[in-house]
Design an enzyme around this catalytic site. Structure first.
Site: not given
Ligand code: NCD
Length: 305
Positions: A51-52, A80, A101, A129
């Protein structure tokens, strides 16, 4: 040049501005179709995501911009031994904005200190997040019409669930918001959230184990997945993973206008039979996330429409 590492990096007024932009994008998408023409977003994903990452990519494409990046640390130079700082400096030569991320808490912050372009934290370990929180806030605004006077139940993995930590911070700035933290003893919210957010802001909260008991008073139920990847021990994960499963039967005592949220991915914690309930908002949350990321990219790139 400004980065967003924590949702508290944005003031309440700035969040209102992002919500207004997102709602304008929903109404008038064509107005924004060329807003980021010639700009590049770099998605640096050292940890899995559907998703993100795709939401950031879709957001940039819908603004007329381009996307570069990687979705797997093993295909990047970190395999590396390159440091996050060096990666950030290098990517600053190629792109206009970074979404990162990382499994290590604080990694996007470190990147932001070395990058010469804005860095957006797209999730750092079990910590924060902020862009999921922006998605959550637009969902709350559109579904409930207010941020004040809400009782919000957080259910599941409140220890490692970074989306929970960021949303608690964001909601703590509104009036008369109460939290019901529903989790097993092993997965309660971290002390730092209590010490830094709940106690100083005198927020009313309780910690309970029973979802059934909490249900009748909730305006919002925020379900979460048990974060398998952050457990040290597989046996603990297996023991705890199905502690809470939301079913139509369990919703019988809930308010008619409850808003059921989940950052997704869902594993078992919401039965698919709940998906058709008018109170299920988790797929709307996904769409709202794309609009809020568009609004955030515009803000950080200082694009005027
Ligand atoms: C969440 C995350 O990555 O923290 N997912 C997301 O980005 N929508 C929640 C999860 O992974 O449970």
């Amino acid at each position: 040049m400004r980065s967003i590492i924590d949702i508290m990096d944005l003031s309440v007024e700035e969040i209102d501005g992002l919500l207004a932009t997102a709602e304008d994008i929903i109404e008038n998408p064509k107005k924004y179709a060329d807003a980021c023409r010639g700009k590049k977003l770099a998605t640096l994903f050292f940890e899995p995501s559907t998703r993100t990452r795709l939401s950031f990519e879709a957001a940039m494409y819908e603004l007329g911009g381009n996307v570069i990046g990687f979705s797997d640390a093993s295909s990047s130079s970190s395999s590396k031994g390159e440091s996050v700082s060096d990666t950030a400096r290098v990517i600053s030569c190629y792109a206009d904005i970074i979404a990162m991320r990382h499994h290590k808490e604080g990694a996007p912050y470190v990147a932001s200190t070395k990058a010469s372009i804005p860095v957006i934290n797209a999730g750092d370990g079990g910590h924060n997040h902020p862009t999921q929180t922006l998605a959550d806030l637009l969902t709350i605004k559109r579904e409930k019409g207010r941020f004040n006077n809400l009782t919000i139940g957080f259910c599941g993995d409140l220890k490692f669930g970074r989306t929970v930590h960021s949303l608690i911070s964001a909601m703590s700035r509104y009036e008369n918001v109460k939290f019901v933290m529903i989790s097993p003893d092993e997965l309660t919210i971290p002390d730092y959230v209590k010490q830094n957010v709940l106690i100083p802001n005198s927020i009313e909260y309780k910690e309970v184990k029973s979802l059934e008991e909490a249900m009748p008073e909730l305006d919002i139920l925020y379900m979460t997945r048990v974060q398998k990847e952050r457990f040290f021990n597989e046996a603990d994960y297996i023991r705890l993973k199905d502690t809470y499963i939301l079913t139509p039967e369990r919703l019988q005592s809930a308010k008619d206008d409850l808003c059921i949220m989940h950052p997704l991915p869902r594993v078992n914690e919401i039965s698919v039979a709940v998906d058709d309930d008018k109170r299920a908002c988790y797929f709307k949350q996904v769409l709202n996330g794309k609009y809020m990321r568009m609004a955030l990219i515009l803000k950080l790139l200082e694009v005027e429409i």
